[in-house]
Design an enzyme around this catalytic site. Structure first.
Site, mmCIF file in Angstrom:
data_model
loop_
_atom_site.group_PDB
_atom_site.id
_atom_site.type_symbol
_atom_site.label_atom_id
_atom_site.label_comp_id
_atom_site.label_asym_id
_atom_site.label_seq_id
_atom_site.Cartn_x
_atom_site.Cartn_y
_atom_site.Cartn_z
ATOM 1 N N HIS A 1 0.838 -1.199 0.000
ATOM 2 C CA HIS A 1 0.000 0.000 0.000
ATOM 3 C C HIS A 1 0.878 1.257 0.000
ATOM 4 O O HIS A 1 0.584 2.231 -0.704
ATOM 5 C CB HIS A 1 -0.893 0.054 1.248
ATOM 6 N N LYS B 1 -17.721 -6.640 7.480
ATOM 7 C CA LYS B 1 -16.517 -7.425 7.751
ATOM 8 C C LYS B 1 -16.145 -7.190 9.214
ATOM 9 O O LYS B 1 -16.546 -6.202 9.808
ATOM 10 C CB LYS B 1 -15.353 -6.921 6.895
ATOM 11 N N ARG C 1 -1.691 -5.708 -8.259
ATOM 12 C CA ARG C 1 -0.498 -6.513 -7.985
ATOM 13 C C ARG C 1 -0.285 -7.546 -9.080
ATOM 14 O O ARG C 1 0.817 -7.756 -9.547
ATOM 15 C CB ARG C 1 -0.648 -7.247 -6.643
ATOM 16 N N SER D 1 -2.970 -7.789 3.016
ATOM 17 C CA SER D 1 -3.284 -7.643 4.451
ATOM 18 C C SER D 1 -3.762 -8.975 5.011
ATOM 19 O O SER D 1 -3.440 -9.352 6.141
ATOM 20 C CB SER D 1 -4.380 -6.593 4.650
HETATM 21 O O1 PNS Z 1 -8.828 -2.817 0.405
HETATM 22 P P1 PNS Z 1 -10.086 -3.352 -0.207
HETATM 23 O O2 PNS Z 1 -10.869 -4.148 0.842
HETATM 24 O O3 PNS Z 1 -9.843 -4.140 -1.465
HETATM 25 O O4 PNS Z 1 -10.989 -2.072 -0.601
HETATM 26 C C1 PNS Z 1 -12.283 -2.239 -1.122
HETATM 27 C C2 PNS Z 1 -13.033 -0.900 -1.178
HETATM 28 C C3 PNS Z 1 -13.001 -0.207 0.179
HETATM 29 C C4 PNS Z 1 -12.413 0.011 -2.194
HETATM 30 C C5 PNS Z 1 -14.514 -1.220 -1.607
HETATM 31 O O5 PNS Z 1 -15.007 -2.245 -0.791
HETATM 32 C C6 PNS Z 1 -15.430 -0.011 -1.501
HETATM 33 O O6 PNS Z 1 -15.344 0.892 -2.297
HETATM 34 N N1 PNS Z 1 -16.304 0.002 -0.469
HETATM 35 C C7 PNS Z 1 -17.242 1.072 -0.226
HETATM 36 C C8 PNS Z 1 -18.676 0.670 -0.626
HETATM 37 C C9 PNS Z 1 -18.884 0.831 -2.121
HETATM 38 O O7 PNS Z 1 -18.786 1.904 -2.670
HETATM 39 N N2 PNS Z 1 -19.184 -0.313 -2.764
HETATM 40 C C10 PNS Z 1 -19.418 -0.373 -4.187
HETATM 41 C C11 PNS Z 1 -18.113 -0.561 -4.945
HETATM 42 S S1 PNS Z 1 -18.408 -0.755 -6.660
#
Ligand code: PNS
Length: 166
Positions: A20, A44, A93, A131
């Site tokens: 990150h 989660k 990645r 993570s």
């Molecule tokens: O580090 P991650 O868990 O891969 O991040 C995922 C994240 C936070 C980018 C995604 O879960 C997100 O945007 N969550 C907010 C809710 C949302 O907007 N969901 C629709 C995404 S298309």
């Protein structure tokens, strides 16, 4: 391509890894400012609370005024609009990230066509760092030094001492 002022780099950051950090540094070479946006994921069960995740990332960037750390709930695109940004940055990645990222980018575009998702490639030495694996390896006594910043090792040790690793 016009590079606009503010990028949002969203994620769970549970915990932040050196992968990150690599993406944040790359982000700063393209955008003048970046908001690291920590999702408050109620569905989660993160190992680190939102406040712990925020404290860790803030401590890493006390000397870097171009990086701001925020938390958000709800839709990412709403947060991006609210802070006046036009760009979401995500790190890639390996090909295995692609399908999930492609789906999210297109869904976010459908929700908000003015916001662009930009992908930055993580350095290859971080291509296997996540993570989830950091937590799993640490839980079973493996060595994660060099894959996360030292402050994360301190927070992980604290969780172990508190018996919170599961
Ligand atoms: O580090 P991650 O868990 O891969 O991040 C995922 C994240 C936070 C980018 C995604 O879960 C997100 O945007 N969550 C907010 C809710 C949302 O907007 N969901 C629709 C995404 S298309």
């Amino acid at each position: 391509m016009e590079v606009r002022g503010l990028a949002v780099y969203p994620g769970s950051f549970d915990p932040i890894t050196n992968g990150h950090l690599d993406i944040i540094q790359r982000c700063l070479s393209v955008f003048p400012r970046v908001i690291v946006a920590i999702v408050e994921n109620p569905e989660k069960a993160p190992l680190f609370s939102t406040e712990e995740r925020r404290a860790i990332i803030q401590a890493l960037f006390t000397e870097e005024p171009r990086v701001q750390v925020e938390t958000f709930r709800g839709l990412l695109v709403d947060f991006v609009r609210q802070v006046g940004a036009q760009v979401i940055v995500r790190g890639l990645r390996a090909m295995t990230d692609f399908e999930y990222e492609f789906q999210m980018a297109l869904m976010n575009r459908r929700l908000c066509p003015d916001i662009e998702t930009v992908f930055l490639m993580a350095g290859e030495s971080y291509s296997y760092v996540s993570s989830r694996l950091i937590k799993e390896i640490f839980r079973y006594g493996g060595d994660v030094a060099g894959l996360v910043p030292p402050i994360v090792l301190e927070y992980l040790d604290r969780k172990r001492r508190a018996g919170d690793l599961g």
